[in-house]
Write an enzyme that holds these catalytic residues in place. Structure first.
Site, PDB file in Angstrom:
ATOM      1  N   MET A   7     -26.639 -50.614  18.577  1.00  0.00           N
ATOM      2  CA  MET A   7     -27.817 -49.664  19.280  1.00  0.00           C
ATOM      3  C   MET A   7     -27.496 -48.331  18.323  1.00  0.00           C
ATOM      4  O   MET A   7     -26.631 -47.530  18.762  1.00  0.00           O
ATOM      5  CB  MET A   7     -27.630 -49.348  20.529  1.00  0.00           C
ATOM      6  CG  MET A   7     -27.850 -50.762  21.504  1.00  0.00           C
ATOM      7  SD  MET A   7     -27.543 -50.787  23.187  1.00  0.00           S
ATOM      8  CE  MET A   7     -29.433 -49.931  23.465  1.00  0.00           C
ATOM      9  N   SER A   8     -28.542 -47.885  17.680  1.00  0.00           N
ATOM     10  CA  SER A   8     -28.622 -46.783  16.764  1.00  0.00           C
ATOM     11  C   SER A   8     -28.991 -45.513  17.525  1.00  0.00           C
ATOM     12  O   SER A   8     -28.780 -44.278  17.218  1.00  0.00           O
ATOM     13  CB  SER A   8     -29.252 -46.779  15.461  1.00  0.00           C
ATOM     14  OG  SER A   8     -30.841 -46.782  15.951  1.00  0.00           O
ATOM     15  N   CYS A 101     -24.608 -50.358   3.366  1.00  0.00           N
ATOM     16  CA  CYS A 101     -24.043 -50.252   4.603  1.00  0.00           C
ATOM     17  C   CYS A 101     -24.340 -51.537   5.370  1.00  0.00           C
ATOM     18  O   CYS A 101     -23.425 -51.947   6.374  1.00  0.00           O
ATOM     19  CB  CYS A 101     -25.044 -49.024   5.386  1.00  0.00           C
ATOM     20  SG  CYS A 101     -24.485 -48.822   7.146  1.00  0.00           S
ATOM     21  N   CYS A 197     -28.713 -40.984   5.255  1.00  0.00           N
ATOM     22  CA  CYS A 197     -28.321 -40.614   6.752  1.00  0.00           C
ATOM     23  C   CYS A 197     -27.222 -39.541   6.532  1.00  0.00           C
ATOM     24  O   CYS A 197     -27.049 -38.550   7.618  1.00  0.00           O
ATOM     25  CB  CYS A 197     -27.878 -41.568   7.642  1.00  0.00           C
ATOM     26  SG  CYS A 197     -26.414 -42.706   7.050  1.00  0.00           S
TER      27      CYS A 197
END
Length: 364
Positions: A7-8, A101, A197
């Site tokens: 859950m980002s 990633c 990011c």
């Protein structure tokens, strides 16, 4: 099935977690702390993984009534993604940190930890589909072509696909936002994260300069003549047009693009668009989402996350691939990934080592 829902703090992972719960799984929400110094406010960080994002994820988990944890993978992320990103640019290559990633963090470090703790699988908010095929689970493009993320998942192995769920692959992004609102998620209209990011202001060249220092060198034309100067060859990529620091009038009025980067000589070569065309790619470190092909195969080849798929043939030589494209394309840079498709199915991927014209090619 016991499932870790990554859950980002965004709308996609929130709806993915909710759908896994609806499907009857035992779901635990996990937010990955990937930054050693996460920005506090969303306005100061254009990616994900801020402290505010962690709070958003926790509130969604509370609404769903599922346990929630923050797993600190910052050191692993620094080593496998950030440091790799710097090293690749320093070597004159153009990496894809999102793909790295997925390979090293979300479906290696995260999945490995989840399995070690007794979970069965990991679910994420990626837009892709997993389909049961004759040789096992297959990775396919998402229904929403504009949001399809199968390209950055092309590094997944069959074992990882067996332990992965992508609940949003059959849904368009507008519908996901509608569903989030229907479920009462306050993040239903939260903007998507974008850019890299770990580079909050989006200034990749400036960020690299802070870490690699200025390394002045020459900008050359196609004949090897010096036409300008740069502060670091690492700040350029093949196919780049903007930010060359040259007066267009001095270049006979035609646009110029980066056609070559020589890190050993610290030079950047520029030329006209016709010099960018390539129709053959050599890829290394091949990874397969299913059984490795035993001979030449007809595929679709994609070299950017949202780039066009080009008809091609691929010849496999160990962990290397030679991809011959059906037509020339521009701006293919070493360090990028070529992902191979059979229809909507992802066959596998490789890191681009070289790109050029096949010997039989006579024109663009």
């Amino acid at each position: 099935m016991r499932v870790v829902a990554a859950m980002s703090g965004g709308v996609d992972s929130a709806v993915a977690a909710a759908r896994m719960l609806d499907a009857g799984h035992e779901v635990v929400g996990v937010h990955l702390a990937l930054s050693r110094s996460a920005a506090t406010l969303r306005e100061s960080a254009r990616g994900c993984c801020t402290i505010e994002d962690a709070g958003d994820a926790r509130r969604v988990a509370d609404r769903l009534g599922i346990p929630f944890y923050v797993w600190d993978l910052a050191d692993r992320f620094q080593r496998d993604v950030v440091d790799d990103f710097v090293a690749e640019y320093a070597a004159g290559r153009t990496p894809n940190p999102c793909l790295r990633c997925n390979e090293k963090i979300k479906f290696s470090a995260l999945l490995d930890k989840a399995l070690a703790l007794g979970f069965d699988a990991v679910a994420t908010g990626h837009y892709a589909q997993i389909v049961d095929g004759p040789d096992g689970r297959q990775l396919h493009r998402a229904v929403d072509a504009a949001k399809d993320q199968s390209y950055v998942l092309g590094v997944l192995t069959p074992d990882q696909l067996d332990r992965a769920f992508f609940p949003l692959g059959d849904t368009t992004k507008p519908r996901v936002r509608e569903e989030a609102a229907e479920r009462g998620f306050f993040i239903a209209k939260k903007p998507d994260s974008y850019d890299i990011c770990f580079i909050p202001d989006g200034d990749t060249r400036g960020w690299l300069t802070d870490r690699l220092g200025e390394q002045p060198g020459d900008i050359l034309d196609a004949d090897g003549q010096v036409v300008g100067h740069h502060h670091g060859a690492y700040g350029f990529t093949i196919g780049q047009r903007k930010g060359l620091g040259l007066e267009r009038s001095s270049m006979d009025g035609q646009a110029r693009y980066v056609t070559a980067i020589d890190r050993a000589a610290n030079t950047v070569t520029i030329g006209t668009a016709d010099l960018l065309g390539v129709d053959e790619i050599r890829g290394i470190r091949a990874l397969w989402c299913g059984p490795a092909p035993s001979g030449p195969i007809a595929v679709g080849a994609q070299v950017r996350a949202h780039g066009e798929e080009i008809p091609a043939t691929a010849h496999v030589e160990g962990d290397e691939i030679v991809v011959r494209l059906g037509r020339t394309i521009r701006g293919v840079a070493p360090g990028q990934s070529v992902v191979l498709y059979d229809g909507t199915r992802v066959v596998g991927s490789a890191t681009i080592a070289e790109a050029g014209r096949a010997r039989h090619t006579t024109g663009a």
